[in-house]
Design an enzyme around this catalytic site. Structure first.
Site, short mmCIF file in Angstrom:
data_model
loop_
_atom_site.label_atom_id
_atom_site.label_comp_id
_atom_site.label_asym_id
_atom_site.label_seq_id
_atom_site.Cartn_x
_atom_site.Cartn_y
_atom_site.Cartn_z
N TYR A 88 -15.10 8.61 -4.75
CA TYR A 88 -13.65 8.82 -4.61
C TYR A 88 -13.38 10.25 -4.14
CZ TYR A 88 -8.81 9.74 -5.86
OH TYR A 88 -7.50 10.13 -5.82
N1 LIG Z 1 -2.06 9.14 -9.73
C1 LIG Z 1 -2.81 10.24 -9.74
O1 LIG Z 1 -2.99 10.88 -10.76
C2 LIG Z 1 -3.46 10.75 -8.47
C3 LIG Z 1 -4.22 11.92 -8.57
C4 LIG Z 1 -4.81 12.43 -7.41
C5 LIG Z 1 -4.60 11.80 -6.21
N2 LIG Z 1 -3.87 10.65 -6.15
C6 LIG Z 1 -3.67 10.03 -4.84
O2 LIG Z 1 -2.30 9.74 -4.69
C7 LIG Z 1 -2.12 8.57 -3.91
C8 LIG Z 1 -1.24 7.57 -4.63
O3 LIG Z 1 -1.91 7.19 -5.82
P1 LIG Z 1 -1.30 6.21 -6.90
O4 LIG Z 1 -1.72 6.74 -8.22
O5 LIG Z 1 0.14 5.97 -6.62
O6 LIG Z 1 -2.20 4.91 -6.62
P2 LIG Z 1 -1.79 3.39 -6.40
O7 LIG Z 1 -3.08 2.63 -6.41
O8 LIG Z 1 -0.74 2.98 -7.36
O9 LIG Z 1 -1.16 3.40 -4.96
C9 LIG Z 1 -1.93 3.30 -3.78
C10 LIG Z 1 -1.34 2.20 -2.92
O10 LIG Z 1 -2.14 2.10 -1.76
C11 LIG Z 1 -2.30 0.73 -1.41
N3 LIG Z 1 -3.55 0.61 -0.67
C12 LIG Z 1 -4.80 0.84 -1.13
N4 LIG Z 1 -5.69 0.70 -0.15
C13 LIG Z 1 -4.99 0.36 0.97
C14 LIG Z 1 -5.34 0.10 2.32
N5 LIG Z 1 -6.61 0.16 2.69
N6 LIG Z 1 -4.36 -0.20 3.19
C15 LIG Z 1 -3.06 -0.27 2.80
N7 LIG Z 1 -2.66 -0.02 1.53
C16 LIG Z 1 -3.62 0.30 0.63
C17 LIG Z 1 -2.31 -0.02 -2.73
O11 LIG Z 1 -1.88 -1.36 -2.59
C18 LIG Z 1 -1.34 0.82 -3.58
O12 LIG Z 1 -0.03 0.30 -3.57
C19 LIG Z 1 -3.53 8.06 -3.59
O13 LIG Z 1 -3.90 8.56 -2.33
C20 LIG Z 1 -4.37 8.70 -4.68
O14 LIG Z 1 -5.72 8.85 -4.28
C21 LIG Z 1 -3.28 10.12 -7.26
#
Ligand SMILES: NC(=O)c1ccc[n+]([C@@H]2O[C@H](COP(=O)([O-])OP(=O)(O)OC[C@H]3O[C@@H](n4cnc5c(N)ncnc54)[C@H](O)[C@@H]3O)[C@@H](O)[C@H]2O)c1
Length: 321
Positions: A135
């Site tokens: 990741y």
């Molecule tokens: N939540 C956290 O604490 C956190 C921390 C660091 C980074 N992030 C990053 O923030 C972003 C949002 O994270 P989140 O927590 O809302 O996650 P989440 O999984 O709720 O949202 C990600 C969305 O991306 C969609 N998705 C995944 N793969 C896909 C693809 N190949 N094509 C199209 N859609 C796709 C999923 O359906 C989902 O709705 C991500 O990039 C994650 O890596 C989140």
């Protein structure tokens, strides 16, 4: 929601993957779809033609790339999902941006790229060359590829590094929702690292403010911050931490949750999991210098908002059942 309420036109693109129950995603989407200024395409990033067509139709001024295969632990179970979404998918998005030429492209990266760095707080200028999971490695690679696109094609790009985001409508695989649900259902919670870990929790409302602040600041020499800026010398590209710089111990987090839910947790103490990092701790100096503010909501306040949402959400699910 925030952009829609402000009257902006928002085009969504999401594959509604099954990493966790898509019903939660559908419920979020239904709230967005209630706005007449929202349109969306259901599709995977790797479906390059579909993505290209959706972006061409939207003609975005600003592109915000949040879609990803998230989660640190799942990358041990299903590595391919990370390669597909975060490497191939993010590359497809960069290709779409190359055609659409937005004024600013913003990408969600992560504090995980700092790995187990001993120097705290984590600053954007620190070495982040030792990712511990696929990741983290996939996000680090996305930043590198985006830098090359910013350089070759002049796309102003900001990669923000999120620090453990939580709040209403959050992810079910993350501790706040996973633990709170278990506590309410009187199930054991699994506490890794024997509880001796800490995280710089970021309330989602603060994250939204920081994203909107940064969206208005496309990286350029004219806004370079002396001394602490990660702005590239070769491209309009910058990485920015979004975190408050106030880490909280895992046990203090569990105790706050117990207090707010008014119920005790049944703790199962376990060793650290492979790929986990002992701490995350943001240096928010660059964010502060660029935007004049940083995440401030205390864990207590943020978790109260989260618990209010969770109780309401569960009531809704019970009534529907
Ligand atoms: N939540 C956290 O604490 C956190 C921390 C660091 C980074 N992030 C990053 O923030 C972003 C949002 O994270 P989140 O927590 O809302 O996650 P989440 O999984 O709720 O949202 C990600 C969305 O991306 C969609 N998705 C995944 N793969 C896909 C693809 N190949 N094509 C199209 N859609 C796709 C999923 O359906 C989902 O709705 C991500 O990039 C994650 O890596 C989140």
């Amino acid at each position: 929601m925030r952009l829609l309420r402000e009257g902006h036109e928002v085009f969504g693109y999401d594959g509604m993957t099954r990493y966790y129950d898509p019903k939660l995603k559908e419920a979020r989407l239904a709230r967005l779809a209630a706005f007449p200024n929202f349109r969306q395409t259901l599709g995977m990033l790797e479906d390059q033609e579909k993505l290209r067509a959706a972006v061409a139709e939207a003609r975005p001024e600003v592109m915000l790339h949040l879609a990803a295969q998230a989660g640190v632990r799942y990358s041990l179970e299903n590595p391919k999902a990370y390669v597909d979404s975060n490497l191939v998918g993010s590359w497809a998005l960069l290709e779409a941006a190359r055609e659409a030429r937005p004024a600013h492209l913003l990408l969600a990266s992560t504090s995980s790229i700092y790995g187990a760095n001993a120097k705290i707080p984590f600053s954007e200028l620190d070495r982040a060359e030792e990712p511990l999971t696929l990741y983290a490695a996939s996000k680090k690679a996305m930043e590198a590829v985006a830098h090359s696109y910013a350089h070759l094609h002049g796309i102003p790009t900001t990669a923000f590094r999120f620090f453990t985001v939580y709040g209403p409508w959050g992810r079910p695989d993350m501790a706040p929702l996973k633990f709170a649900t278990a506590i309410l259902e009187n199930r054991e919670i699994e506490i890794y690292g024997h509880g001796r870990m800490s995280r710089d929790f970021t309330y989602v409302g603060d994250l939204v403010e920081s994203i909107l602040d940064l969206a208005r600041i496309a990286p350029a020499e004219s806004n370079r911050v002396p001394e602490i800026d990660s702005l590239s010398a070769q491209a309009p590209f910058r990485a920015v931490n979004i975190g408050g710089g106030e880490p909280v111990g895992l046990m203090a987090f569990v105790e706050t949750l117990e207090r707010l839910l008014g119920r005790p947790a049944r703790r199962k103490m376990l060793p650290m999991q492979q790929g986990d990092v002992p701490r995350t701790f943001a240096d928010p100096a660059l964010l502060l210098a660029l935007t004049g503010r940083k995440p401030q909501t205390s864990l207590e306040e943020g978790l109260r908002e989260f618990v209010d949402w969770l109780l309401e959400h569960r009531r809704g699910l019970d009534e529907a059942a």
